[in-house]
Design a protein around this motif. Structure first.
Motif, PDB file in Angstrom:
ATOM      1  N   ARG A 191       0.847  -1.192   0.000  1.00 59.46           N
ATOM      2  CA  ARG A 191       0.000   0.000   0.000  1.00 59.46           C
ATOM      3  C   ARG A 191       0.878   1.236   0.000  1.00 59.46           C
ATOM      4  NH1 ARG A 191      -4.970   0.029   3.504  1.00 59.46           N
ATOM      5  NH2 ARG A 191      -5.850  -0.508   1.506  1.00 59.46           N
ATOM      6  N   ASP A 192       0.547   2.176  -0.884  1.00 61.00           N
ATOM      7  CA  ASP A 192       1.220   3.479  -0.954  1.00 61.00           C
ATOM      8  C   ASP A 192       0.133   4.532  -0.861  1.00 61.00           C
ATOM      9  OD1 ASP A 192       2.810   5.701  -1.470  1.00 61.00           O
ATOM     10  OD2 ASP A 192       3.197   5.183  -3.557  1.00 61.00           O
ATOM     11  N   ILE A 193       0.203   5.375   0.161  1.00 66.60           N
ATOM     12  CA  ILE A 193      -0.750   6.473   0.297  1.00 66.60           C
ATOM     13  C   ILE A 193       0.040   7.764   0.398  1.00 66.60           C
ATOM     14  CG2 ILE A 193      -0.937   6.202   2.807  1.00 66.60           C
ATOM     15  CD1 ILE A 193      -3.912   7.158   2.461  1.00 66.60           C
ATOM     16  N   TYR A 194      -0.388   8.769  -0.367  1.00 69.11           N
ATOM     17  CA  TYR A 194       0.313  10.049  -0.316  1.00 69.11           C
ATOM     18  C   TYR A 194      -0.661  11.197  -0.478  1.00 69.11           C
ATOM     19  CZ  TYR A 194       0.179   9.840  -5.449  1.00 69.11           C
ATOM     20  OH  TYR A 194      -0.234   9.746  -6.758  1.00 69.11           O
ATOM     21  N   PHE A 195      -0.194  12.360  -0.047  1.00 69.83           N
ATOM     22  CA  PHE A 195      -0.988  13.580  -0.062  1.00 69.83           C
ATOM     23  C   PHE A 195      -0.211  14.638  -0.824  1.00 69.83           C
ATOM     24  CE2 PHE A 195      -1.897  11.144   3.655  1.00 69.83           C
ATOM     25  CZ  PHE A 195      -3.259  11.208   3.807  1.00 69.83           C
ATOM     26  N   GLY A 196      -0.903  15.404  -1.664  1.00 71.22           N
ATOM     27  CA  GLY A 196      -0.268  16.482  -2.402  1.00 71.22           C
ATOM     28  C   GLY A 196       0.134  16.054  -3.804  1.00 71.22           C
ATOM     29  N   VAL A 197       0.564  17.040  -4.598  1.00 70.24           N
ATOM     30  CA  VAL A 197       0.981  16.768  -5.970  1.00 70.24           C
ATOM     31  C   VAL A 197       2.326  17.428  -6.247  1.00 70.24           C
ATOM     32  CG1 VAL A 197       0.374  16.970  -8.414  1.00 70.24           C
ATOM     33  CG2 VAL A 197      -1.420  16.528  -6.732  1.00 70.24           C
ATOM     34  N   ALA A 198       2.359  18.746  -6.361  1.00 70.35           N
ATOM     35  CA  ALA A 198       3.624  19.420  -6.646  1.00 70.35           C
ATOM     36  C   ALA A 198       4.612  19.201  -5.504  1.00 70.35           C
ATOM     37  CB  ALA A 198       3.408  20.910  -6.885  1.00 70.35           C
ATOM     38  N   TYR A 199       4.122  19.245  -4.269  1.00 72.54           N
ATOM     39  CA  TYR A 199       4.880  18.828  -3.089  1.00 72.54           C
ATOM     40  C   TYR A 199       4.010  17.799  -2.392  1.00 72.54           C
ATOM     41  CZ  TYR A 199       7.724  18.725   1.074  1.00 72.54           C
ATOM     42  OH  TYR A 199       8.544  18.298   2.095  1.00 72.54           O
ATOM     43  N   PHE A 200       4.582  16.675  -2.006  1.00 70.22           N
ATOM     44  CA  PHE A 200       3.787  15.589  -1.463  1.00 70.22           C
ATOM     45  C   PHE A 200       4.526  14.874  -0.339  1.00 70.22           C
ATOM     46  CE2 PHE A 200       6.227  14.173  -5.054  1.00 70.22           C
ATOM     47  CZ  PHE A 200       6.821  12.998  -4.615  1.00 70.22           C
ATOM     48  N   ALA A 201       3.768  14.140   0.461  1.00 69.48           N
ATOM     49  CA  ALA A 201       4.310  13.310   1.528  1.00 69.48           C
ATOM     50  C   ALA A 201       3.502  12.021   1.561  1.00 69.48           C
ATOM     51  CB  ALA A 201       4.235  14.012   2.876  1.00 69.48           C
ATOM     52  N   GLY A 202       4.192  10.912   1.846  1.00 68.17           N
ATOM     53  CA  GLY A 202       3.474   9.652   1.857  1.00 68.17           C
ATOM     54  C   GLY A 202       4.205   8.550   2.571  1.00 68.17           C
ATOM     55  N   GLN A 203       3.585   7.376   2.508  1.00 64.84           N
ATOM     56  CA  GLN A 203       4.159   6.204   3.147  1.00 64.84           C
ATOM     57  C   GLN A 203       3.797   4.961   2.342  1.00 64.84           C
ATOM     58  OE1 GLN A 203       2.862   5.531   7.156  1.00 64.84           O
ATOM     59  NE2 GLN A 203       4.412   3.964   7.513  1.00 64.84           N
ATOM     60  N   GLU A 204       4.797   4.115   2.117  1.00 59.33           N
ATOM     61  CA  GLU A 204       4.602   2.802   1.517  1.00 59.33           C
ATOM     62  C   GLU A 204       4.727   1.767   2.623  1.00 59.33           C
ATOM     63  OE1 GLU A 204       7.390   2.114  -1.644  1.00 59.33           O
ATOM     64  OE2 GLU A 204       7.030   4.069  -2.526  1.00 59.33           O
ATOM     65  N   THR A 205       3.857   0.764   2.591  1.00 54.45           N
ATOM     66  CA  THR A 205       3.925  -0.315   3.569  1.00 54.45           C
ATOM     67  C   THR A 205       3.736  -1.645   2.855  1.00 54.45           C
ATOM     68  OG1 THR A 205       2.956   1.131   5.244  1.00 54.45           O
ATOM     69  CG2 THR A 205       2.981  -1.225   5.736  1.00 54.45           C
ATOM     70  N   VAL A 206       4.579  -2.610   3.195  1.00 57.07           N
ATOM     71  CA  VAL A 206       4.442  -3.974   2.692  1.00 57.07           C
ATOM     72  C   VAL A 206       3.981  -4.843   3.842  1.00 57.07           C
ATOM     73  CG1 VAL A 206       5.635  -5.976   1.711  1.00 57.07           C
ATOM     74  CG2 VAL A 206       6.228  -3.660   0.936  1.00 57.07           C
ATOM     75  N   TYR A 207       2.900  -5.573   3.606  1.00 57.61           N
ATOM     76  CA  TYR A 207       2.362  -6.506   4.590  1.00 57.61           C
ATOM     77  C   TYR A 207       2.722  -7.917   4.135  1.00 57.61           C
ATOM     78  CZ  TYR A 207      -0.604  -2.561   5.917  1.00 57.61           C
ATOM     79  OH  TYR A 207      -1.065  -1.337   6.321  1.00 57.61           O
TER      80      TYR A 207
END
Length: 138
Positions: free
Chosen positions: A29-45
């Motif tokens: 799962r990869d969830i992120y916020f923003g477009v030109a500047y963004f922050a997110g997190q990838e997680t492998v289960y």
């Protein structure tokens, strides 16, 4: 890991983007916020238990506002990220050049614990930068 299903959808949070990939043992799962500047997190289960994660934040230089310029930078970034190798597994390769852009990625650590920075330049001007870190969850 073969990908049996994948999906891109708007996330469950306001103005977020969510990517999911699944096979019989792993779920990504990869969830992120923003477009030109963004922050997110990838997680492998692994077997439905969070196993590995990477957080990241970055984007294009705030002086770049033209949508076509931003799209061009991110199209190049996607090309660079497709060049990932077993020797350099975090984000993209150490270096990649195509046309007017150059991608550079420096990282320290290994799969268990790592951090790094990637940049895209044009004529030695930094157009995009991103910092990332992560590792195996305990």
């Amino acid at each position: 890991m073969s990908i049996l299903s994948k999906g891109k959808q708007r996330g469950s949070f306001y103005i977020s983007f969510l990517h999911n990939f699944t096979d019989s043992t792993f779920f990504y799962r990869d969830i992120y916020f923003g477009v030109a500047y963004f922050a997110g997190q990838e997680t492998v289960y692994k077997d439905e238990i969070p196993y590995w994660s990477m957080s990241y934040a970055g984007g294009v230089d705030r002086t770049i506002t033209a949508k076509d310029d931003i799209r061009g930078i991110y199209a190049f970034l996607r090309s660079a990220l497709r060049q990932v190798s077993k020797e350099h597994i975090f984000r993209g390769p150490a270096t990649f050049t195509d046309g007017i852009y150059e991608y550079k990625n420096t990282s320290e650590g290994n799969f268990e614990s790592f951090h790094g920075t990637e940049i895209i330049t044009q004529n030695n001007r930094v157009l995009y930068s991103l910092h990332y870190n992560g590792g195996i969850l305990r």
